[in-house]
Scaffold this motif. Structure first.
Motif: not given
Ligand SMILES: C[S@@+](CC[C@H](N)C(=O)[O-])C[C@H]1O[C@@H](n2cnc3c(N)ncnc32)[C@H](O)[C@@H]1O
Length: 264
Positions: A8, A40, A64, A107
């Motif tokens: 990622y 997050a 997160d 975001q």
């Protein structure tokens, strides 16, 4: 076995997430001394770019639920010499006291949260009286035909609409109603579009499958073997759709997001 959070950070953040941090921070305007929260945070790209703006006396925290994403965030933040606190937690029950922050950033996170009303309530609880919330939220699959096709293929292969979640809070009226219900005021929601340019068409599907496994909770049970099988099957079904997105040897996918600013 590869770590999807590493994929990622390496493959998706530069293409899909980093380009959007500039517009988000232009809207949020963090200033030195502010206490800011990245909700997050994933591998922390927003927090990492915002941290220097609140330095040297400010505070930057990323939260997160996924420890693998936070692990990458921690390593990257340290490599970049940044002073950021990383916390594991759910947006629905934030591990912070009331009024600790001037600014909450989020975001492409709220759409993944099961209880969005609770998450916005929590964001509001941890903000000071004059605090603000800035978010990026993708528009719907109706604005993203390529991802819509990819999602259909995932449903066909694993029975999970794994690419629906990123796009399922795409309606501006629904987003605004959630913010109003949570008690936010002075809400602005603007639409922005930018192309995502994936430089390697050959690894594109494998990378996507890896990232879906990292970011979409419903698919986190897929092990390396299941991901490899899924990749192979998706690759053959998507070959035509990918060809249509090719430009100068890259897979180019237009992305559409809402950018939100709201005050207490
Ligand atoms: C698409 S990623 C976005 C990450 C980051 N904001 C960025 O711009 O790269 C979505 C993130 O939301 C996190 N997430 C999903 N549900 C969550 C929840 N209920 N509480 C906290 N984080 C959550 C996932 O672990 C994932 O890291």
């Amino acid at each position: 076995m590869s770590n999807p959070a590493v994929t990622y950070e390496r493959e998706m953040v530069p293409v899909l997430f980093r380009p959007w941090v500039g517009p988000l921070l232009e809207l949020a305007r963090p200033v030195p001394g502010e206490h800011a929260l990245d909700l997050a945070c994933g591998t922390g790209i927003v927090a990492r770019l915002a941290a220097p703006l609140v330095a040297p006396d400010g505070r930057m925290v990323g939260v997160d639920l996924n420890p693998d994403m936070l692990g990458v965030a921690q390593v990257q933040g340290a490599l970049e010499g940044l002073d950021i606190e990383w916390k594991q937690g759910r947006l629905e029950v934030l591990p912070f006291h009331e009024g600790e922050f001037d600014l909450a950033l989020c975001q492409q996170g709220l759409q993944f949260v099961d209880d969005r009303a609770a998450a916005l309530g929590e964001a509001r609880r941890v903000l000071r009286e004059d605090g603000r919330l800035a978010m990026g939220v993708w528009r719907g699959l109706d604005h993203h035909p390529f991802w819509s096709r990819f999602n259909d293929v995932l449903v066909e292969l694993i029975g999970i609409p794994a690419l629906a979640a990123p796009f399922e809070l795409g309606d501006a009226a629904e987003l605004e109603a959630l913010l109003v219900a949570a008690g936010f005021r002075d809400i602005s929601i603007q639409a922005l579009a930018m192309p995502a340019v994936f430089p390697d068409p050959d690894s594109f599907v494998a990378m996507e499958v890896d990232v879906i496994a990292a970011a979409v909770p419903a698919t986190q049970h897929l092990d390396a073997r299941a991901r490899a099988e899924l990749t192979e099957a998706a690759q053959s079904r998507l070959a035509g759709a990918i060809r249509e997105q090719m430009c100068d040897g890259c897979v180019v996918v237009p992305m559409h997001s809402h950018l939100v600013l709201a005050r207490m």
